[in-house]
Design an enzyme around this catalytic site. Structure first.
Site, PDB file in Angstrom:
ATOM      1  N   ASP A 105      50.184  80.514 -72.391  1.00 14.22           N
ATOM      2  CA  ASP A 105      49.532  81.795 -72.139  1.00 14.22           C
ATOM      3  C   ASP A 105      48.439  81.578 -71.080  1.00 14.22           C
ATOM      4  O   ASP A 105      48.700  81.011 -70.030  1.00 14.22           O
ATOM      5  CB  ASP A 105      49.010  82.375 -73.462  1.00 14.22           C
ATOM      6  CG  ASP A 105      48.353  83.736 -73.330  1.00 14.22           C
ATOM      7  OD1 ASP A 105      49.074  84.730 -73.155  1.00 14.22           O
ATOM      8  OD2 ASP A 105      47.113  83.813 -73.386  1.00 14.22           O
ATOM      9  N   HIS A 303      56.479  85.418 -77.405  1.00 18.09           N
ATOM     10  CA  HIS A 303      55.384  84.859 -76.607  1.00 18.09           C
ATOM     11  C   HIS A 303      54.756  83.606 -77.210  1.00 18.09           C
ATOM     12  O   HIS A 303      54.294  82.737 -76.471  1.00 18.09           O
ATOM     13  CB  HIS A 303      54.308  85.928 -76.447  1.00 18.09           C
ATOM     14  CG  HIS A 303      53.166  85.496 -75.588  1.00 18.09           C
ATOM     15  ND1 HIS A 303      53.303  85.255 -74.235  1.00 18.09           N
ATOM     16  CD2 HIS A 303      51.852  85.257 -75.874  1.00 18.09           C
ATOM     17  CE1 HIS A 303      52.130  84.899 -73.724  1.00 18.09           C
ATOM     18  NE2 HIS A 303      51.245  84.882 -74.709  1.00 18.09           N
TER      19      HIS A 303
END
Length: 326
Positions: A105, A303
């Site tokens: 991320d 994610h």
């Protein structure tokens, strides 16, 4: 918390803006692990013991503003170049001259820029979820302001000081649970549901979080740990990263369009918006990551890739690390 996650050494070291909290396990070549938003060193709990058992000195940090690391008051303290120097400080404090850096991320972007700006320290870079895209184009805030039409993109929402804090801090635990579920491959909203990356005018991000079960990787204890850290620190340090994107664009002007030439790895999830929206960045890797050794997209993964698919990520990481030049 599992025994594997607790069988680590916690340390505080001096950084450019105060203390950096790190968790260390194993001996051997140094691998520095950098988390994203809204997480902590604990996001790497499934990787630390595996890397240690594979002969590496695995170190996961709390990024500046998170967890047990210092939380400077000024927003510009969270600019990219400051975070790069934090990573350099960790390497040197551990008595090393170089390291492999791996990020997820925002941590992937921090890792990429660490390799770009300090190739003398970071000899290889692994990126999870967020592809490398060189600095360039218009000012980021202008780009984000044009996204979403009648709705507001979450990055623009996060950029306004105090606004996201007012949404999150009254119920950190509930908000985190919803945010994690919204981006997980198994619990994210279905096709046709309102996109949780956008905010309706006058609404909140939380309005679009799913209300079903938590992700399978997120136990009660895991959620307690994450929530406890943010309840103690507040959210502004973590959100500072979003509020420096224009400063980063200015600070990194000398690196406009620059490739990262060190050996690299990319792993994304097929259901992750970062992977889908940045497909052109992945296609450009022959130019932007000429040292790329492996690029994988995991089918059905969202994610939170190293937590959703720890066995696959561990295999890909250790295979890549073992193939790096000494």
């Amino acid at each position: 918390m599992s025994q594997q996650a607790t069988d680590v050494t916690h340390r505080l070291i001096a950084g450019p803006a105060g203390r950096i909290h790190m968790v260390e396990q194993g001996t051997g070549p140094l691998v520095l692990l950098v988390h994203g938003f809204p997480e902590s060193w604990y996001s790497w709990r499934r990787q630390l013991p595996v890397l240690a058992e594979s002969g590496y000195r695995a170190v996961a940090i709390d990024v500046r503003g998170y967890g047990r690391s210092s939380k400077p008051a000024g927003t510009d303290a969270y600019r990219m170049l400051e975070l790069v120097e934090d990573n350099v400080a960790v390497v040197h404090a551990l008595g090393e001259q170089s390291a492999v850096i791996v990020g997820h991320d925002w941590g992937a972007t921090i890792a990429a820029n660490s390799a770009l700006v300090r190739p003398d320290v970071f000899r290889a870079v692994g990126l999870l979820s967020v592809p490398y895209a060189p600095r360039g184009g218009p000012r980021p805030s202008e780009v984000f302001a044009q996204m979403g039409g009648e709705e507001e993109f979450y990055v623009s929402y996060f950029q306004e000081p105090g606004r996201a804090e007012a949404e999150i801090e009254p119920d950190v635990r509930g908000w985190l649970a919803g945010f994690y579920a919204a981006l997980d491959g198994e619990t994210m909203p279905g096709t046709g549901a309102p996109d949780p990356h956008f905010v309706a005018r006058g609404g909140t991000l939380r309005d679009r979080f799913p209300t079903g079960p938590r992700p399978a990787w997120l136990s009660e204890n895991d959620l307690d740990l994450y929530a406890g850290e943010f309840e103690r620190t507040g959210m502004s340090g973590a959100l500072g990263r979003y509020r420096n994107m224009d400063r980063d664009w200015e600070d990194l002007a000398d690196f406009d369009g620059a490739p990262i030439t060190q050996p690299s790895l990319f792993v994304g999830g097929s259901l992750d918006a970062s992977t889908m929206w940045m497909a052109d960045a992945i296609s450009a890797y022959p130019t932007t990551l000429p040292g790329l050794m492996s690029s994988q997209v995991l089918d059905g993964c969202g994610h939170w890739i190293q937590q959703e698919r720890p066995a696959e990520i561990n295999r890909l990481l250790t295979n890549w690390l073992s193939s790096l030049p000494v």
